[in-house]
Design a protein around this motif. Structure first.
Motif, PDB file in Angstrom:
ATOM      1  N   PRO A 251       6.089   2.663 -23.750  1.00 28.33           N
ATOM      2  CA  PRO A 251       5.067   2.737 -24.803  1.00 28.33           C
ATOM      3  C   PRO A 251       3.738   2.264 -24.228  1.00 28.33           C
ATOM      4  CG  PRO A 251       6.888   1.250 -25.430  1.00 28.33           C
ATOM      5  CD  PRO A 251       7.081   1.599 -23.998  1.00 28.33           C
ATOM      6  N   PHE A 252       2.649   2.910 -24.599  1.00 31.22           N
ATOM      7  CA  PHE A 252       1.339   2.519 -24.065  1.00 31.22           C
ATOM      8  C   PHE A 252       0.244   3.077 -24.958  1.00 31.22           C
ATOM      9  CE2 PHE A 252      -2.201   2.428 -20.992  1.00 31.22           C
ATOM     10  CZ  PHE A 252      -2.037   1.141 -20.484  1.00 31.22           C
ATOM     11  N   LYS A 253      -0.914   2.376 -24.952  1.00 28.04           N
ATOM     12  CA  LYS A 253      -2.068   2.841 -25.736  1.00 28.04           C
ATOM     13  C   LYS A 253      -3.309   2.862 -24.861  1.00 28.04           C
ATOM     14  CE  LYS A 253      -4.481  -0.058 -27.981  1.00 28.04           C
ATOM     15  NZ  LYS A 253      -4.818  -1.177 -28.868  1.00 28.04           N
ATOM     16  N   TRP A 254      -4.136   3.902 -25.059  1.00 30.43           N
ATOM     17  CA  TRP A 254      -5.435   3.999 -24.387  1.00 30.43           C
ATOM     18  C   TRP A 254      -6.511   3.920 -25.462  1.00 30.43           C
ATOM     19  CZ3 TRP A 254      -1.142   6.669 -22.982  1.00 30.43           C
ATOM     20  CH2 TRP A 254      -0.790   6.687 -21.628  1.00 30.43           C
ATOM     21  N   ARG A 255      -7.476   3.031 -25.241  1.00 35.06           N
ATOM     22  CA  ARG A 255      -8.628   2.924 -26.144  1.00 35.06           C
ATOM     23  C   ARG A 255      -9.611   4.035 -25.837  1.00 35.06           C
ATOM     24  NH1 ARG A 255      -8.037   0.296 -30.337  1.00 35.06           N
ATOM     25  NH2 ARG A 255      -7.526  -1.904 -30.285  1.00 35.06           N
ATOM     26  N   TYR A 256     -10.070   4.736 -26.873  1.00 32.93           N
ATOM     27  CA  TYR A 256     -10.993   5.842 -26.647  1.00 32.93           C
ATOM     28  C   TYR A 256     -12.300   5.381 -26.001  1.00 32.93           C
ATOM     29  CZ  TYR A 256     -13.977   9.863 -27.291  1.00 32.93           C
ATOM     30  OH  TYR A 256     -14.834  10.911 -27.064  1.00 32.93           O
TER      31      TYR A 256
ATOM     32  N   ARG B  48     -13.744   7.160 -22.714  1.00 30.45           N
ATOM     33  CA  ARG B  48     -15.028   7.862 -22.811  1.00 30.45           C
ATOM     34  C   ARG B  48     -15.978   7.371 -21.716  1.00 30.45           C
ATOM     35  NH1 ARG B  48     -20.119   8.052 -25.029  1.00 30.45           N
ATOM     36  NH2 ARG B  48     -20.498   9.830 -26.412  1.00 30.45           N
ATOM     37  N   ALA B  49     -16.035   6.035 -21.568  1.00 29.10           N
ATOM     38  CA  ALA B  49     -16.922   5.453 -20.557  1.00 29.10           C
ATOM     39  C   ALA B  49     -16.506   5.900 -19.154  1.00 29.10           C
ATOM     40  CB  ALA B  49     -16.900   3.929 -20.662  1.00 29.10           C
ATOM     41  N   ARG B  50     -15.198   5.937 -18.884  1.00 29.44           N
ATOM     42  CA  ARG B  50     -14.699   6.365 -17.568  1.00 29.44           C
ATOM     43  C   ARG B  50     -15.017   7.834 -17.311  1.00 29.44           C
ATOM     44  NH1 ARG B  50     -14.375   2.197 -14.228  1.00 29.44           N
ATOM     45  NH2 ARG B  50     -12.736   0.702 -14.759  1.00 29.44           N
TER      46      ARG B  50
ATOM     47  N   LEU C 231      -7.781  13.704 -20.759  1.00 25.28           N
ATOM     48  CA  LEU C 231      -8.985  13.722 -21.576  1.00 25.28           C
ATOM     49  C   LEU C 231     -10.051  14.453 -20.780  1.00 25.28           C
ATOM     50  CD1 LEU C 231      -9.431  12.474 -24.397  1.00 25.28           C
ATOM     51  CD2 LEU C 231     -10.986  10.893 -23.283  1.00 25.28           C
ATOM     52  N   GLN C 232     -10.652  15.459 -21.398  1.00 24.62           N
ATOM     53  CA  GLN C 232     -11.592  16.337 -20.694  1.00 24.62           C
ATOM     54  C   GLN C 232     -13.002  16.169 -21.232  1.00 24.62           C
ATOM     55  OE1 GLN C 232     -12.034  20.975 -19.210  1.00 24.62           O
ATOM     56  NE2 GLN C 232     -10.105  20.294 -20.055  1.00 24.62           N
ATOM     57  N   LEU C 233     -13.968  16.243 -20.315  1.00 25.11           N
ATOM     58  CA  LEU C 233     -15.384  16.158 -20.676  1.00 25.11           C
ATOM     59  C   LEU C 233     -16.128  17.376 -20.142  1.00 25.11           C
ATOM     60  CD1 LEU C 233     -18.129  14.838 -21.443  1.00 25.11           C
ATOM     61  CD2 LEU C 233     -17.964  13.495 -19.334  1.00 25.11           C
ATOM     62  N   VAL C 234     -16.873  18.041 -21.024  1.00 29.13           N
ATOM     63  CA  VAL C 234     -17.797  19.102 -20.602  1.00 29.13           C
ATOM     64  C   VAL C 234     -19.190  18.668 -21.040  1.00 29.13           C
ATOM     65  CG1 VAL C 234     -18.356  21.562 -20.680  1.00 29.13           C
ATOM     66  CG2 VAL C 234     -15.973  20.833 -20.901  1.00 29.13           C
ATOM     67  N   MET C 235     -20.075  18.479 -20.066  1.00 31.04           N
ATOM     68  CA  MET C 235     -21.442  18.036 -20.351  1.00 31.04           C
ATOM     69  C   MET C 235     -22.292  19.216 -20.830  1.00 31.04           C
ATOM     70  SD  MET C 235     -21.594  14.765 -19.870  1.00 31.04           S
ATOM     71  CE  MET C 235     -23.273  14.234 -19.501  1.00 31.04           C
TER      72      MET C 235
END
Ligand code: 1HN
Length: 348
Positions: free
Chosen positions: A45-50, A54-56, A95-99
């Protein structure tokens, strides 16, 4: 059945060593590890803080463009499955980022993908010749072997969760992929085409299913959330799930994707679910509200956009401190097709 491994005597050890070069192994020496009374997953079990994710990702955007990366994604790797690019034994999460102004070039692969949109003020994905604008909470599907590309013509970064069946396809050694050779695949249908044809509780008259994935590729949050809201008044709350709906394929009523099952659930303020476990390890995204999820006694508090993972057959309880909405996905459709899926309600 609790297989007890027989003692390793000197003669037996010598025998195991003698047969090993012949590509042989004694079943009785490993039976307890491969046939277990209940699932025993290495998945934790594990949790990631958004906020941290987001910062990463914004840091990653300083290092590489979406185009050079092909997909600028940070993989949410389960701490019990390090180095394997998995969030559960069978599923992948990133988690994907498109600028603004970027494109993620067109390609296709045999893995199926879902997107769950976490932050967007515009930005789109194109799948098989149709574009859809991404909005918060939208559930978007890329079927196996469909061309797809992403772009962001807005002025704000776009973030979404990618859920894929990569480990499952890898396990079967059935992975294929190819690039399109251009940034974008040609658009062949107007925006909203698939939702008009298949998302109005109607079907094109002579439609015949040609593939195992839903022909709808964007299930807008507004509609799914609206359905939950309309149902809450009748208060048929499931003690283990609150109010939980699954995204379905309108052609056959089955799951929207053949390998990944996705759901949206509403937990009203102060609702506490009854203990529950199921054989499908599940990835959850908090969409609205605050609360916490207790997995085998370990509490994970969450707020909107946080992501957490529940391994197979662990006891789970959700508590909503305010009206809360959770999105989730798992390999339940695969387990159901194979006659393997199980659940247990209550403490036994
Ligand atoms: C992929 O195609 C996407 O299209 C995202 O956005 C993540 C991870 C592994 C393989 C293909 C995308 C992926 C991926």
């Amino acid at each position: 059945m609790e297989a007890k491994t027989p003692d390793d005597t000197a003669e037996r050890e010598a025998f195991y060593a003698a047969i090993e070069p012949e590509s042989l192994r004694a079943l009785w020496s490993v039976m307890g590890d491969i046939i277990t009374p209940e699932p025993r997953s290495a998945c934790l079990p594990f949790k990631w803080r958004y906020a941290r994710l987001r910062a990463r990702l914004l840091q990653a955007a300083e290092l590489i463009t979406a185009k050079e990366a092909e997909r600028r994604v940070l993989i949410l790797e389960n701490p019990g499955l390090k180095g394997q690019s998995k969030i559960t034994t069978s599923l992948y999460c990133g988690l994907q980022l498109v600028m603004p102004g970027e494109v993620a070039p067109a390609h296709r692969h045999s893995q199926s993908a879902l997107r769950f949109v976490l932050e967007a003020k515009g930005g789109f994905t194109a799948v098989g010749g149709e574009k859809t604008v991404m909005r918060y909470g939208d559930f978007v599907i890329t079927p196996s072997w469909e061309w797809h590309d992403h772009g962001n013509d807005s002025s704000a970064p776009v973030f979404w969760l990618d859920g894929l069946d990569i480990p499952l396809v890898q396990f079967l050694d059935a992975a294929f992929a190819e690039g399109y050779g251009a940034d974008q695949h040609p658009i062949r249908r107007p925006e909203g085409d698939s939702l008009a044809r298949f998302g109005a509780n109607m079907l094109p008259l002579d439609h015949e299913a040609s593939r195992p994935t839903s022909p709808i590729f964007n299930y807008p949050y507004e509609r799914a959330r609206g359905a939950l809201e309309a149902l809450r008044a009748k208060d048929e709350w499931d003690p283990c799930h609150g109010l939980k709906l699954r995204y379905s394929n309108p052609v056959d009523g089955g799951w929207a994707m053949p390998t990944i099952g996705a759901c949206l659930q509403l937990l009203p303020k102060d609702f506490r679910t009854q203990p529950y476990r199921s054989s499908d390890a599940t990835v959850f995204v908090a969409v609205e509200g605050q609360g916490r999820t207790i997995i085998d006694g370990q509490a994970f508090d969450w707020e909107p956009r946080d992501i957490f993972v529940l391994p197979s057959w662990r006891e789970v309880v959700h508590e909503a401190a305010e009206d809360a909405v959770l999105f989730s996905y798992s390999d339940r459709p695969v387990q159901e097709k194979l006659g393997l899926w199980r659940e247990r309600r209550g403490n036994r």
